[in-house]
Design an enzyme around this catalytic site. Structure first.
Site, mmCIF file in Angstrom:
data_model
loop_
_atom_site.group_PDB
_atom_site.id
_atom_site.type_symbol
_atom_site.label_atom_id
_atom_site.label_comp_id
_atom_site.label_asym_id
_atom_site.label_seq_id
_atom_site.Cartn_x
_atom_site.Cartn_y
_atom_site.Cartn_z
ATOM 1 N N ASP A 13 0.025 0.990 1.247
ATOM 2 C CA ASP A 13 -1.425 0.876 1.198
ATOM 3 C C ASP A 13 -1.795 -0.581 1.463
ATOM 4 O OD1 ASP A 13 -4.047 1.833 0.757
ATOM 5 O OD2 ASP A 13 -4.004 1.071 -1.289
ATOM 6 N N ASP A 15 -5.356 -2.322 0.574
ATOM 7 C CA ASP A 15 -6.114 -2.930 -0.516
ATOM 8 C C ASP A 15 -5.418 -2.707 -1.847
ATOM 9 O OD1 ASP A 15 -8.486 -3.922 0.914
ATOM 10 O OD2 ASP A 15 -8.821 -1.814 1.366
ATOM 11 N N ASP A 209 -1.182 1.219 -5.023
ATOM 12 C CA ASP A 209 -1.679 0.672 -6.286
ATOM 13 C C ASP A 209 -2.417 1.714 -7.108
ATOM 14 O OD1 ASP A 209 -3.884 0.595 -4.354
ATOM 15 O OD2 ASP A 209 -4.997 -0.439 -5.938
#
Length: 259
Positions: A13, A15, A209
């Site tokens: 990922d 961000d 995250d």
């Protein structure tokens, strides 16, 4: 239980893993450099459908992160790939930005508000009541409802913004039709990404995250999963979920030596 195969390809990922509020997370540059030097196929993923891969490449470059255009995979690209597989050469009424409209143009779709095959909803900072009303009426008229991703809010300097999932809920309430979401946590986004780089889930890993999108999608796609604690999911929240990542690490810096 059989041992996992060595990791030969990586999906990560963007961000919360590589960048945070426009600033690279320590270790991101080293991780990407190691990936490029290894020659292993990799993808940087984002559920945000606003930007084209070329746009994102330029933005990351300005931050000092070198990611080839062909190594960027967005929910807009996954949506376009899905529609091309489902109904090649179709038509769509689109609410979204250049990332989504460009992806649909590139697969040969006609963008129209006259009896489209699909209504496709993506991210935009300028959702209009007029566009949403038109979407509702087209769906009631028989158009199929597709969304790039289910994220209900997006970040901004001023605070959270309503995002695709929230607007999709409004259209669903008005039309009575639920959309198909192509982006995370749908493992479809992972599988189409793996296909794009010629990788196999058994020898691939997903870094994210968020437990509810990144880890869930990676797990359901059959990959090893790594949760970093530099984004949305906090350490004390991991045990709240009925599934677990393969490993929890503090940040992307802890995975440089795994490449």
């Amino acid at each position: 239980m059989a041992d996992r195969k060595p990791i030969e390809s990586w999906l990560t990922d963007m961000d919360g893993v590589l960048i945070h509020e426009g600033v690279p997370i320590p270790g991101a540059d080293a991780f990407l450099k190691k990936l490029r030097e290894s020659g292993k196929p990799f993808l940087v993923l984002t559920n945000n459908s606003i930007y084209t891969p070329r746009d994102l490449h330029a933005r990351l470059t300005r931050m000092g992160l070198e990611v080839p255009i062909e190594s960027i995979w967005t929910s807009a690209l996954a949506t376009a790939q899905f529609l091309d597989d489902q109904r090649p050469g179709g038509s769509a009424y689109v609410i979204g930005e250049a990332g989504l409209t460009t992806a649909l143009h590139d697969i040969g779709y006609v963008l129209t508000d006259h009896e489209p095959d699909y209504v496709v909803l993506g991210e935009t900072r300028t959702y209009s009541f007029e566009a949403m009303t038109k979407a509702v009426r087209l769906i009631l008229g028989g158009a199929r409802f597709i969304c790039t991703n289910p994220d209900e809010t997006g970040p901004s300097a001023e605070g959270p913004l309503p995002a695709t999932g929230a607007v999709a809920a409004l259209i669903t309430q008005a039309s009575g039709k639920k959309p198909y979401f192509a982006g995370k946590p749908n493992p479809l986004m992972m599988r189409t990404g793996l296909n794009a780089i010629g990788a196999h889930s058994e020898s691939s890993a997903m870094i994210g995250d968020r437990m509810d999108t990144d880890v869930l999608a990676g797990m359901e796609a059959g990959m090893q999963t790594f949760l970093v604690l530099t984004g949305l999911t906090r350490p004390e929240q991991v045990e709240d979920f009925p599934y677990r990542p393969s490993q929890v690490v503090d940040s992307i810096a802890d995975l440089v030596d795994r490449v």
